[in-house]
Design an enzyme around this catalytic site. Structure first.
Site, PDB file in Angstrom:
ATOM      1  N   ARG A   1       1.813   8.670  12.971  1.00 20.08           N
ATOM      2  CA  ARG A   1       1.946   9.506  14.208  1.00 20.08           C
ATOM      3  C   ARG A   1       0.084   9.821  13.579  1.00 20.08           C
ATOM      4  O   ARG A   1      -0.776  10.738  14.240  1.00 20.08           O
ATOM      5  CB  ARG A   1       2.236  10.942  12.537  1.00 20.08           C
ATOM      6  CG  ARG A   1       2.936  12.405  13.236  1.00 20.08           C
ATOM      7  CD  ARG A   1       3.019  13.557  12.558  1.00 20.08           C
ATOM      8  NE  ARG A   1       1.958  13.220  11.478  1.00 20.08           N
ATOM      9  CZ  ARG A   1       2.111  13.300  10.654  1.00 20.08           C
ATOM     10  NH1 ARG A   1       3.388  14.127  10.161  1.00 20.08           N
ATOM     11  NH2 ARG A   1       1.220  14.027   9.516  1.00 20.08           N
TER      12      ARG A   1
ATOM     13  N   TYR B   1       1.049  -1.317  -0.087  1.00 20.90           N
ATOM     14  CA  TYR B   1       0.106  -0.162  -0.058  1.00 20.90           C
ATOM     15  C   TYR B   1       0.688   1.128  -0.050  1.00 20.90           C
ATOM     16  O   TYR B   1       0.697   2.263  -0.516  1.00 20.90           O
ATOM     17  CB  TYR B   1      -0.758  -0.058   1.427  1.00 20.90           C
ATOM     18  CG  TYR B   1      -1.669   1.352   1.220  1.00 20.90           C
ATOM     19  CD1 TYR B   1      -2.964   1.753   0.684  1.00 20.90           C
ATOM     20  CD2 TYR B   1      -1.599   2.198   2.374  1.00 20.90           C
ATOM     21  CE1 TYR B   1      -3.060   2.701   0.404  1.00 20.90           C
ATOM     22  CE2 TYR B   1      -2.237   3.640   2.242  1.00 20.90           C
ATOM     23  CZ  TYR B   1      -2.984   3.667   1.450  1.00 20.90           C
ATOM     24  OH  TYR B   1      -3.470   5.234   1.625  1.00 20.90           O
TER      25      TYR B   1
ATOM     26  N   ARG C   1     -10.590   5.700   8.806  1.00 22.65           N
ATOM     27  CA  ARG C   1      -9.555   5.385   8.072  1.00 22.65           C
ATOM     28  C   ARG C   1      -8.448   4.336   8.855  1.00 22.65           C
ATOM     29  O   ARG C   1      -8.579   4.947   9.731  1.00 22.65           O
ATOM     30  CB  ARG C   1      -8.734   6.014   7.090  1.00 22.65           C
ATOM     31  CG  ARG C   1      -9.620   7.213   6.533  1.00 22.65           C
ATOM     32  CD  ARG C   1      -8.924   7.944   5.302  1.00 22.65           C
ATOM     33  NE  ARG C   1      -7.547   9.383   6.464  1.00 22.65           N
ATOM     34  CZ  ARG C   1      -7.932  10.346   6.414  1.00 22.65           C
ATOM     35  NH1 ARG C   1      -8.980  10.530   5.528  1.00 22.65           N
ATOM     36  NH2 ARG C   1      -7.225  10.974   6.897  1.00 22.65           N
TER      37      ARG C   1
ATOM     38  N   PHE D   1      16.547  18.950  -1.696  1.00 20.10           N
ATOM     39  CA  PHE D   1      14.266  18.235  -1.340  1.00 20.10           C
ATOM     40  C   PHE D   1      14.181  17.365  -1.119  1.00 20.10           C
ATOM     41  O   PHE D   1      13.421  17.013  -0.467  1.00 20.10           O
ATOM     42  CB  PHE D   1      14.107  18.234  -3.395  1.00 20.10           C
ATOM     43  CG  PHE D   1      12.877  18.420  -3.543  1.00 20.10           C
ATOM     44  CD1 PHE D   1      11.222  19.116  -3.494  1.00 20.10           C
ATOM     45  CD2 PHE D   1      12.868  16.796  -4.095  1.00 20.10           C
ATOM     46  CE1 PHE D   1      10.082  18.213  -3.824  1.00 20.10           C
ATOM     47  CE2 PHE D   1      11.599  16.196  -3.529  1.00 20.10           C
ATOM     48  CZ  PHE D   1      10.597  17.195  -4.498  1.00 20.10           C
TER      49      PHE D   1
END
Length: 413
Positions: A214, A167, A224, A284
Site C-alpha cells: 500500500r 525482512y 525507501r 486484538f
C-alpha cells in the site's frame, strides 16, 4: 445530498457508524476518533493508540503488551532515523536489548517524530524491569533478534522474495511471535499458540506485506525501497519507474503479483485465529488481519496506489471491527474480500492463474461446507429506507433549527 447519496450506497456501514456512535460497539471498539487517526499510521501490528486501546481489554497481560510495543517502537525509531550515521546506528541496534537493563540509558539526538520514546526510555525500561521474568525474557529476546535483523538490512536492499520474507520476519513476524509467547505465558492462551512460530510469523508477515504494498508511493518519496527486486525487475529497470504514468499498466501487474504473494499467508492466519480461546486476545489479533485483507482488496489492480494513498473507508473499518469477533465471522470477511479480488483479476495479468489458485484455497478453508455465513443482519433495502428517513429527518430538523435561530435573532433586533 451528495454525501447522503454516498451513505445510502453503503447502508450497513452507515448503520454501524450510527450504532457505534450510540455505544453499540463499545465491547470491541476503540473510540471512533482513534480509529480514524490510527487508520493512516504505518506499522506491522495495530498503531500505538489502537494498541493501547485494544490491549486494555486483555486482562492479565495488558501491561506487558504495551511495554513490548513501546520497546519495539523505540527500536524502530532508531532504525528509521536517517540522521543517525551507520557507525552509531548499527551498534545501537545490536545492543538495544541490553539498554533495557541500563536504568539511565536514553538517546537525545533523534530527529524522528517518535523521538520521545528514546528520550523517555528510562521510564520504559523501568516498567520493563518491573514485569514478571517470564514476560521480560520474551520481550528482551524478541528485541535482541529484531535489532540484529534490522542491522542486517540497513546496508542491503531486499533482492529476492526469500529476503522479503526474511525482512518482514525481522520487523513484523517477530512481533507476532513475541505477542503469541506473551499470550501463552499469561495462560490466556494454550502453549501451542506461543510454540507454533510459523503461524505467528505469518500473522506478522501478512500485515507487513500489506503495508509495504500500500505504501509504495510514500516510501518512494522518502527514499525507501521494500518491494523485492526479484519481482519488480521483471516489470521495470528501477523500482521508481513504476510511479511514471507511462508505466502504470506494468506497475499494476507488479503490485498484483505481490498481493498474490501476501494472500498465501491467509490460510495460516485463519488457522492461528481458530486456536485462540480468549475473546479479548481474539479481537486484538483479528482486527488488524481483516483490515489488511480489506486493504489488499482495495489495492488490487488499482492504479491509485501509484498516485496516492489507498485507504479503506471509516464506515468500512468500523464494520470490520464490530464483525470480527469470532473465527467464523473472520472467515466470512476473508471470503468476501478474496471474492472481491477474484472479480477484478484481469485475464491478461501475468499472475492471474496464481492469484485465482490461492483464492480457491482460501475459499475452501473459509467455507468448508460451501455455505457462506451472512454478515448482514438487516435487509439492505430496509436499511436504505431507514437511512433515507434519517437523512431527511436530519435535513428537516436542521432547516427548522436554522429558521428558529433566524426568528430569534429578528425578534431580538
Amino acid at each position: 445530498m451528495e454525501q447522503v447519496g454516498r451513505w445510502l450506497g453503503r447502508p450497513r456501514e452507515l448503520y454501524n457508524l450510527l450504532r457505534f456512535k450510540m455505544g453499540g460497539g463499545a465491547a470491541v471498539m476503540p473510540p471512533l476518533d482513534q480509529v480514524s487517526r490510527a487508520g493512516g499510521e504505518r506499522g506491522c501490528w495495530p498503531p500505538g493508540r489502537l494498541v493501547s486501546l485494544l490491549a486494555r481489554e486483555i486482562h492479565g497481560v495488558c501491561h506487558a503488551v504495551c511495554i513490548f510495543y513501546l520497546v519495539l517502537r523505540a527500536l524502530d525509531t532508531v532504525e528509521d532515523d536517517m540522521t543517525i550515521n551507520l557507525e552509531t546506528k548499527v551498534p545501537m541496534l545490536h545492543d538495544f536489548h541490553s539498554y533495557l537493563y541500563q536504568p539511565d540509558w536514553r538517546f537525545m539526538e533523534s530527529k524522528e517524530k517518535d523521538k520521545q520514546v528514546l528520550e523517555d526510555f528510562p521510564t520504559i525500561s523501568l516498567e520493563f524491569r518491573n514485569l514478571a521474568k517470564v514476560y521480560r525474557d520474551v520481550i528482551a529476546d524478541i528485541c535482541h533478534n529484531m535489532g540484529a535483523g534490522m542491522a542486517e538490512f540497513l546496508e542491503k536492499k531486499v533482492d529476492t522474495q526469500h529476503e522479503w520474507d526474511k525482512y518482514c520476519h525481522y520487523v513484523a513476524g517477530l512481533v507476532g511471535i513475541g505477542l503469541s509467547r506473551l499470550f501463552s505465558a499469561s495462560e490466556l492462551e494454550d502453549l501451542v499458540v506461543g510454540q507454533d512460530t510459523e503461524l505467528a510469523n505469518s500473522m506478522g508477515l501478512f500485515l507487513q506485506k500489506t503495508n509495504i504494498i500500500r505504501d509504495y508511493l510514500e516510501d518512494q518519496l522518502e527514499g525507501r525501497e521494500f518491494w523485492p527486486r526479484e519481482v519488480w525487475s521483471r516489470y521495470a529497470k528501477k523500482l521508481s519507474d513504476l510511479a511514471k504514468p507511462e508505466n502504470i499498466d506494468v506497475a499494476v501487474q507488479c503490485m498484483n503479483e505481490l498481493i498474490t504473494n501476501a494472500l498465501h499467508h491467509v490460510p495460516d492466519v485463519l488457522t492461528y485465529l481458530s486456536r485462540l480461546k480468549n475473546q479479548s486476545v481474539f479481537n486484538f489479533c483479528a482486527i488488524p488481519q481483516v483490515m489488511a485483507i480489506a486493504t489488499l482488496a482495495a489495492c488490487y489492480n488499482n492504479k491509485q496506489v501509484f498516485r496516492g494513498l489507498v485507504k479503506i473507508r471509516k464506515g468500512q473499518a468500523v464494520t470490520l471491527m464490530m464483525d470480527a469477533t469470532n473465527v467464523q465471522a473472520v472467515k466470512a470477511i476473508m471470503y468476501q474480500y478474496v471474492e472481491e479480488i477474484y472479480q477484478k483479476v484481469p485475464s491478461t495479468d501475468p499472475s492471474s492463474n496464481k492469484t485465482q489458485q490461492i483464492i480457491v484455497s482460501i475459499r475452501t478453508m473459509s467455507l468448508p461446507n460451501g455455505v457462506a455465513v451472512s454478515r448482514n443482519h438487516y435487509s439492505p433495502i430496509y436499511l436504505s429506507c431507514a437511512m433515507l428517513l434519517a437523512a431527511l429527518s436530519w435535513q428537516y430538523l436542521s432547516a427548522m433549527s436554522k429558521a428558529s435561530e433566524e426568528y430569534v435573532q429578528a425578534s431580538e433586533n
